[in-house]
Every structure is written in structure tokens, then in C-alpha cells.
Design a protein around this motif. Sequence first.
Motif, PDB file in Angstrom:
ATOM      1  N   ILE A  25    -127.106 -35.142  -0.659  1.00  0.00           N
ATOM      2  CA  ILE A  25    -126.003 -34.694  -1.514  1.00  0.00           C
ATOM      3  C   ILE A  25    -124.697 -34.692  -0.737  1.00  0.00           C
ATOM      4  N   ARG A  65    -125.208 -37.111  -4.643  1.00  0.00           N
ATOM      5  CA  ARG A  65    -126.381 -37.226  -5.528  1.00  0.00           C
ATOM      6  C   ARG A  65    -127.649 -37.050  -4.711  1.00  0.00           C
ATOM      7  N   MET A 106    -133.007 -30.325  -6.142  1.00  0.00           N
ATOM      8  CA  MET A 106    -131.667 -30.163  -6.686  1.00  0.00           C
ATOM      9  C   MET A 106    -131.581 -28.904  -7.541  1.00  0.00           C
ATOM     10  N   HIS A 107    -132.563 -28.696  -8.408  1.00  0.00           N
ATOM     11  CA  HIS A 107    -132.544 -27.525  -9.280  1.00  0.00           C
ATOM     12  C   HIS A 107    -132.657 -26.230  -8.486  1.00  0.00           C
ATOM     13  N   LEU A 145    -129.286 -25.690  -6.812  1.00  0.00           N
ATOM     14  CA  LEU A 145    -128.318 -25.247  -7.820  1.00  0.00           C
ATOM     15  C   LEU A 145    -128.533 -23.775  -8.169  1.00  0.00           C
ATOM     16  N   VAL A 200    -123.171 -27.203  -6.279  1.00  0.00           N
ATOM     17  CA  VAL A 200    -122.651 -27.088  -7.640  1.00  0.00           C
ATOM     18  C   VAL A 200    -122.645 -28.478  -8.265  1.00  0.00           C
ATOM     19  N   ASP A 201    -122.762 -28.490  -9.575  1.00  0.00           N
ATOM     20  CA  ASP A 201    -122.742 -29.737 -10.340  1.00  0.00           C
ATOM     21  C   ASP A 201    -121.343 -29.902 -10.915  1.00  0.00           C
ATOM     22  N   HIS A 255    -118.314 -32.164 -12.893  1.00  0.00           N
ATOM     23  CA  HIS A 255    -118.305 -33.031 -14.072  1.00  0.00           C
ATOM     24  C   HIS A 255    -118.650 -34.457 -13.654  1.00  0.00           C
ATOM     25  N   GLY A 257    -121.766 -35.470 -13.158  1.00  0.00           N
ATOM     26  CA  GLY A 257    -123.037 -35.508 -12.452  1.00  0.00           C
ATOM     27  C   GLY A 257    -122.937 -35.527 -10.939  1.00  0.00           C
ATOM     28  N   ARG A 258    -121.734 -35.449 -10.416  1.00  0.00           N
ATOM     29  CA  ARG A 258    -121.574 -35.435  -8.952  1.00  0.00           C
ATOM     30  C   ARG A 258    -121.880 -34.041  -8.434  1.00  0.00           C
ATOM     31  N   LEU A 259    -122.683 -33.977  -7.380  1.00  0.00           N
ATOM     32  CA  LEU A 259    -123.059 -32.705  -6.757  1.00  0.00           C
ATOM     33  C   LEU A 259    -122.203 -32.464  -5.526  1.00  0.00           C
ATOM     34  N   GLN A 260    -121.936 -31.195  -5.248  1.00  0.00           N
ATOM     35  CA  GLN A 260    -121.122 -30.848  -4.087  1.00  0.00           C
ATOM     36  C   GLN A 260    -121.698 -29.589  -3.442  1.00  0.00           C
TER      37      GLN A 260
END
Length: 68
Positions: free
Chosen positions: A17, A22, A29-30, A33, A39-40, A42, A44-47
Motif C-alpha cells: 500500500i 493498493r 486491507m480490511h 482499515l 484509509v481509503d 476516493h 480506491g486509492r489506499l493511504q
Amino acid sequence: MELDELLRHELLALIEIHLTGRTRNGMAMHKLLDNGVIVDLHGGRLQLTGKGRRMLVRGSPSLWDVAA
């Protein structure tokens, strides 16, 4: 539930990530999160969050090599 330590697959997902925004590991990932490590954004990009960056640098004690 507070996430104190990452399992190997979670740490690998966190690295992925960090590098790409991603991951292919949906379960990790879940969990990341849910625990505020990522964080997700807008699109679909994760940070990584501040917590996620600290965990990335720290790694996981169970994965530290203690051999000298």
C-alpha cells in the motif's frame, strides 16, 4: 480492538500500500482499515495513516531477527 502487532501478510500488504496505494490482499486491507492503519481515499486509492507509517517503520516484533 487495538492492533499492536502485524502478521507477516499484513506487514507485506502495508508495504504494498505504501508503494502503490493498493494491495491484492483484501483480508489484510480490511483489517488495516478497521484498525485505522490505512484509509481509503476516493477512487480506491489506499493511504497509510500516521499509525500506519509508525507501524511500517517499526515492523512487527514477531518478525524482528534477534540473531546476532
